[in-house]
Design a protein around this motif. Structure first.
Motif: not given
Length: 404
Positions: A33-61
């Motif tokens: 929805l955001g790709d096509f322009g919707a304003e997307v306000i994501k609510l995240e837990s204070p201090g940690s946020g969405d686990p996707m912030r840490q996920w992924g096979r590879e990370q950079s720095n």
């Protein structure tokens, strides 16, 4: 092409989405929805946020390379939904929204005072998108449901892989992605209904049903003939020739020549044009019955060919064919470049950051990747101040008490 945080001209630019939940299925719906322009306000837990912030096979720095994709074009605000004050803030934001997306286990939103009945009272036109493993109803609804379980239950795991091995998975989270795509289709359908009636509704997208929806004729085949689709490796039963074939340099190419006219073109290139009129291979059913014979003949021919030369001949001869692409191939392919299938963003930590571009392409109102995934709580002041009128002192107090 380089996309910066530019003006939003997408076709959904007049819509506001509150995205709740985490990981992939719900957030991918928000991404689309955001790709096509919707304003997307994501609510995240204070201090940690969405686990996707840490996920992924590879990370950079130490930075996730998955997060910038699934969270692109979104605003991040922190909100403790387990606290009454956080729930109150969420309700005030939702009152001013068109869509709310959540992918918690059924009943969670209700326990937080955020069930649809209550939200509809403050926002009758609200569309609530609920993405779960098993849906909002039925005996399995209360269960925890991950994408992998939905893939198994929906049928794709059983039919994927080599017949001599255990069921395989695709290399991506296909169940979550399909549930998100169907949730997006449901959202757009619900928006059309709201345009006509003014009324919102619930969009209920279950992962297992999203997978089931892709299973072609699997159900009637079994019900009417007793045939159970099995794992078939690199081919589909009775569809021939359509397989991966060797070349002289060791590269593998895929040739799909199962249609009568295309098969005839392939036989001409092979200097075996008589095969197209041979009753053993002259039609789809006959070729399907002799798949192994055809694959052996074609493999013998392709194994003597240079891959580049062979592909050129096949393309010029009107036979669909191509390499099995890796990421490296995508970056160097001129067709990807000409269609801008890959977009490159300027990222403050990662530098130039490539990712897949918005799809599908709209001729008059195309979508756009305006920025990569935001930092945690980057937009607290803008959103809470701009939408709810909270001042600096109020925001500071909410931060101190762990609400945001």
């Amino acid at each position: 092409m380089t996309a910066e945080d530019t003006a939003n001209t997408g076709p959904l630019a007049d819509l506001r989405v509150i995205e709740m939940g985490q990981l992939l299925a719900g957030p991918f719906c928000g991404q689309l929805l955001g790709d096509f322009g919707a304003e997307v306000i994501k609510l995240e837990s204070p201090g940690s946020g969405d686990p996707m912030r840490q996920w992924g096979r590879e990370q950079s720095n130490g930075t996730s390379l998955w997060w910038p994709v699934v969270a692109r074009n979104k605003k991040s605000v922190t909100c403790n939904l387990r606290e009454a004050e956080g729930q109150r803030l969420a309700r005030e934001l939702i009152a001013q929204a068109d869509i709310v997306i959540e992918n918690f286990r059924p009943g969670t939103m209700e326990r937080w005072g955020l069930g649809y009945d209550r939200l509809r009272d403050i926002n009758p036109g609200l569309i609530m998108v609920r993405v779960t493993g098993y849906g909002q109803t039925g005996p399995y609804a209360p269960r925890a449901g991950y994408g992998s379980i939905g893939e198994a239950m929906g049928g794709i795991r059983y039919t994927t892989g080599d017949p001599d091995h255990r069921p395989a998975r695709t290399g991506i989270s296909i169940g979550d992605a399909l549930a998100a795509v169907f949730a997006t289709i449901g959202t757009l359908s619900a928006l059309h209904h709201r345009d006509r009636t003014g009324q919102g509704q619930i969009v209920d997208s279950a992962i297992y049903e999203a997978v089931l929806a892709m299973m072609e004729s699997l159900l009637p085949e079994y019900a009417l003939t007793g045939y159970q689709r099995e794992r078939t490796g690199s081919v589909l039963p009775n569809v021939a020739p359509s397989n991966v074939y060797p070349t002289a340099g060791g590269e593998m190419i895929l040739i799909a020549a199962n249609q009568d006219s295309v098969f005839a073109r392939l036989t001409e290139l092979m200097d075996r044009s008589e095969l197209a009129s041979d009753e053993r291979y002259s039609n789809h059913t006959a070729r399907g019955a002799r798949m192994d014979e055809l694959d052996a003949m074609i493999s013998e021919w392709t194994a003597e060919q240079d891959a580049d030369v062979l592909l050129t001949r096949l393309h010029e001869g009107g036979v669909p064919a191509g390499r099995i692409y890796t990421a490296r191939d995508m970056f160097t392919d001129p067709h990807f470049a000409a269609r801008e299938a890959i977009v490159r963003l300027a990222h403050p930590e990662l530098g130039e950051l490539p990712m897949q571009n918005v799809f599908p392409k709209l001729s008059a109102t195309p979508g756009q990747v305006r920025h990569a995934g935001p930092g945690l709580g980057d937009h607290n002041a803008d959103v809470y101040g701009g939408l709810l009128g909270l001042d600096a002192d109020q925001l500071a107090k909410l931060t101190e008490t762990g609400v945001i």
